[in-house]
Design a protein around this motif. Structure first.
Motif, mmCIF file in Angstrom:
data_model
loop_
_atom_site.group_PDB
_atom_site.id
_atom_site.type_symbol
_atom_site.label_atom_id
_atom_site.label_comp_id
_atom_site.label_asym_id
_atom_site.label_seq_id
_atom_site.Cartn_x
_atom_site.Cartn_y
_atom_site.Cartn_z
ATOM 1 N N UNK A 29 0.851 -1.186 0.000
ATOM 2 C CA UNK A 29 0.000 0.000 0.000
ATOM 3 C C UNK A 29 0.890 1.241 0.000
ATOM 4 N N UNK A 30 0.610 2.137 -0.935
ATOM 5 C CA UNK A 30 1.449 3.322 -1.156
ATOM 6 C C UNK A 30 0.744 4.594 -0.712
ATOM 7 N N UNK A 31 1.538 5.490 -0.122
ATOM 8 C CA UNK A 31 1.109 6.871 0.071
ATOM 9 C C UNK A 31 2.345 7.763 0.007
ATOM 10 N N UNK A 32 2.097 9.061 -0.080
ATOM 11 C CA UNK A 32 3.203 9.999 -0.263
ATOM 12 C C UNK A 32 4.101 10.109 0.964
ATOM 13 N N UNK A 33 3.511 10.027 2.153
ATOM 14 C CA UNK A 33 4.265 10.248 3.391
ATOM 15 C C UNK A 33 4.203 9.014 4.282
ATOM 16 N N UNK A 34 5.354 8.664 4.834
ATOM 17 C CA UNK A 34 5.404 7.490 5.711
ATOM 18 C C UNK A 34 4.568 7.697 6.963
ATOM 19 N N UNK A 35 4.472 8.955 7.438
ATOM 20 C CA UNK A 35 3.684 9.218 8.648
ATOM 21 C C UNK A 35 2.212 8.872 8.433
ATOM 22 N N UNK A 36 1.696 9.132 7.233
ATOM 23 C CA UNK A 36 0.308 8.782 6.903
ATOM 24 C C UNK A 36 0.143 7.262 6.949
ATOM 25 N N UNK A 37 1.078 6.562 6.347
ATOM 26 C CA UNK A 37 1.022 5.102 6.319
ATOM 27 C C UNK A 37 1.087 4.516 7.732
ATOM 28 N N UNK A 38 1.973 5.051 8.546
ATOM 29 C CA UNK A 38 2.138 4.512 9.901
ATOM 30 C C UNK A 38 0.911 4.766 10.764
ATOM 31 N N UNK A 39 0.313 5.964 10.631
ATOM 32 C CA UNK A 39 -0.916 6.247 11.384
ATOM 33 C C UNK A 39 -2.042 5.312 10.966
ATOM 34 N N UNK A 40 -2.173 5.106 9.663
ATOM 35 C CA UNK A 40 -3.237 4.223 9.166
ATOM 36 C C UNK A 40 -3.007 2.785 9.592
ATOM 37 N N UNK A 41 -1.762 2.353 9.564
ATOM 38 C CA UNK A 41 -1.459 0.982 9.978
ATOM 39 C C UNK A 41 -1.737 0.794 11.468
ATOM 40 N N UNK A 71 3.664 -1.389 3.815
ATOM 41 C CA UNK A 71 3.561 0.042 3.545
ATOM 42 C C UNK A 71 4.797 0.533 2.782
ATOM 43 N N UNK A 72 4.604 1.488 1.870
ATOM 44 C CA UNK A 72 5.707 1.996 1.062
ATOM 45 C C UNK A 72 5.432 3.419 0.586
ATOM 46 N N UNK A 73 6.494 4.188 0.438
ATOM 47 C CA UNK A 73 6.407 5.523 -0.178
ATOM 48 C C UNK A 73 7.024 5.502 -1.569
ATOM 49 N N UNK A 74 7.334 4.321 -2.070
ATOM 50 C CA UNK A 74 7.896 4.158 -3.407
ATOM 51 C C UNK A 74 6.819 3.563 -4.313
ATOM 52 N N UNK A 75 6.295 4.361 -5.211
ATOM 53 C CA UNK A 75 5.183 3.914 -6.059
ATOM 54 C C UNK A 75 5.543 2.656 -6.838
ATOM 55 N N UNK A 76 6.787 2.531 -7.237
ATOM 56 C CA UNK A 76 7.188 1.378 -8.044
ATOM 57 C C UNK A 76 7.035 0.052 -7.292
ATOM 58 N N UNK A 77 6.979 0.101 -5.953
ATOM 59 C CA UNK A 77 6.775 -1.122 -5.174
ATOM 60 C C UNK A 77 5.397 -1.726 -5.399
ATOM 61 N N UNK A 78 4.488 -0.957 -5.968
ATOM 62 C CA UNK A 78 3.113 -1.433 -6.162
ATOM 63 C C UNK A 78 2.824 -1.895 -7.579
ATOM 64 N N UNK A 79 3.757 -1.685 -8.491
ATOM 65 C CA UNK A 79 3.397 -1.731 -9.909
ATOM 66 C C UNK A 79 3.534 -3.095 -10.573
ATOM 67 N N UNK A 80 3.949 -4.117 -9.841
ATOM 68 C CA UNK A 80 4.007 -5.459 -10.444
ATOM 69 C C UNK A 80 2.713 -6.236 -10.225
ATOM 70 N N UNK A 81 1.697 -5.578 -9.715
ATOM 71 C CA UNK A 81 0.438 -6.240 -9.371
ATOM 72 C C UNK A 81 -0.391 -6.577 -10.601
ATOM 73 N N UNK A 82 -1.279 -7.562 -10.430
ATOM 74 C CA UNK A 82 -2.272 -7.876 -11.465
ATOM 75 C C UNK A 82 -3.417 -6.858 -11.436
#
Length: 282
Positions: A29-41, A71-82
């Motif tokens: 799951x990607x977002x621009x800021x790690x703080x957003x990801x950590x709060x959501x997690x 969680x990731x702030x690197x969009x490319x980490x999401x792009x191998x998905x079906x």
């Protein structure tokens, strides 16, 4: 489809990630800021702890679910998905920018789905070179609990894409319904009018928040009252979606009451901020 990624770690994005992780899928799951990801997690962790306390899952199961959400702030980490499910803010230009980026990074076979409830999948698809593989996939809040998914076909969405997404929805325990693109689809179009009328009734002084909610639960057998539901959805989300429907349909019944705009400006957005029509800090 085995590999699924999520773009946007807000309430809906992380909720979808939790729903998929509970089904055994590993979910970047990607977002621009790690703080957003950590709060959501952390919010997801609390949700799972609540399930543990109610003995619906074990502590070990909760940890396994959390471990599957990457969680990731690197969009490319999401792009191998079906399948990539976008759940960013309900703004057309923002969504088109995200889809254009994904289109340039993902393999040609990747399906790009938007969790939009009110915006046009056809217009979103215009930002890509794969409009046949762009589709609306509208989940409902809370995503781990609500069983319905609206699968919304745009003007150029292929039948193969629609069927693949509907089959995936069934695979992860949801019930899909097929929707031909129209503002608000099925649920949002019907629901926004109802919720806005409830706010009108409140603003006119007909009854209190509590009495309106009680009336609709006991008189119409709804599981939640309209103000409980707006607070759960988010006052800001409801207001933005109502504005979008009013623009698209030209129907004043979808125009949100000024009271809603005042609440948004005050930051009283519902459960997620601790205060909306109800005070959740007490």
């Amino acid at each position: 489809m085995e590999r699924v990624s999520i773009i946007g770690a807000g309430v809906m994005g992380m909720g979808i990630a939790q729903a998929l992780a509970q089904q055994g899928l590993e979910v970047p799951i990607y977002d621009l800021e790690r703080s957003i990801l950590e709060r959501s997690l952390e919010r997801t962790r609390r949700n799972l702890e609540s399930l543990v306390s109610k003995e619906k899952i074990t502590a070990e199961e909760a940890e396994r679910i959390i471990s599957r959400i990457k969680i990731t702030t690197n969009l490319e980490d999401t792009t191998t998905a079906d399948l990539i499910i976008e759940a960013v803010f309900e703004d057309m230009e923002v969504k088109k920018k995200v889809f254009a980026q994904l289109d340039g990074l993902c393999p040609p076979a990747t399906i790009l789905a938007s969790n939009t409830s009110t915006l046009s999948p056809t217009e979103i698809a215009s930002a890509t070179k794969r409009p046949d593989k762009v589709v609306g996939m509208h989940w409902f809040n809370p995503a781990p609990v609500m069983r319905l998914i609206e699968v919304i076909s745009g003007a150029e969405t292929s039948e193969e894409t629609v069927q693949a997404v509907m089959e995936f929805a069934r695979k992860v325990g949801k019930t899909p319904v097929r929707v031909n693109e129209a503002p608000g689809g099925i649920v949002s179009r019907i629901l926004r009018g109802y919720l806005n009328v409830a706010v009108d009734v409140l603003a006119e002084g007909v009854a209190t928040v509590e009495d309106i909610d009680t009336a609709m639960k006991l008189g119409a057998n709804f599981p939640m009252g309209p103000f409980e539901l707006i607070d759960l959805i988010g006052v800001d989300v409801h207001t933005n979606n109502s504005d979008a429907l009013a623009r698209e349909l030209g129907d004043l019944k979808y125009r949100p009451h000024a009271l809603l705009r005042k609440m948004v400006r005050a930051g009283h957005l519902g459960r997620k901020t601790g205060r909306g029509f109800y005070d959740y800090t007490k």
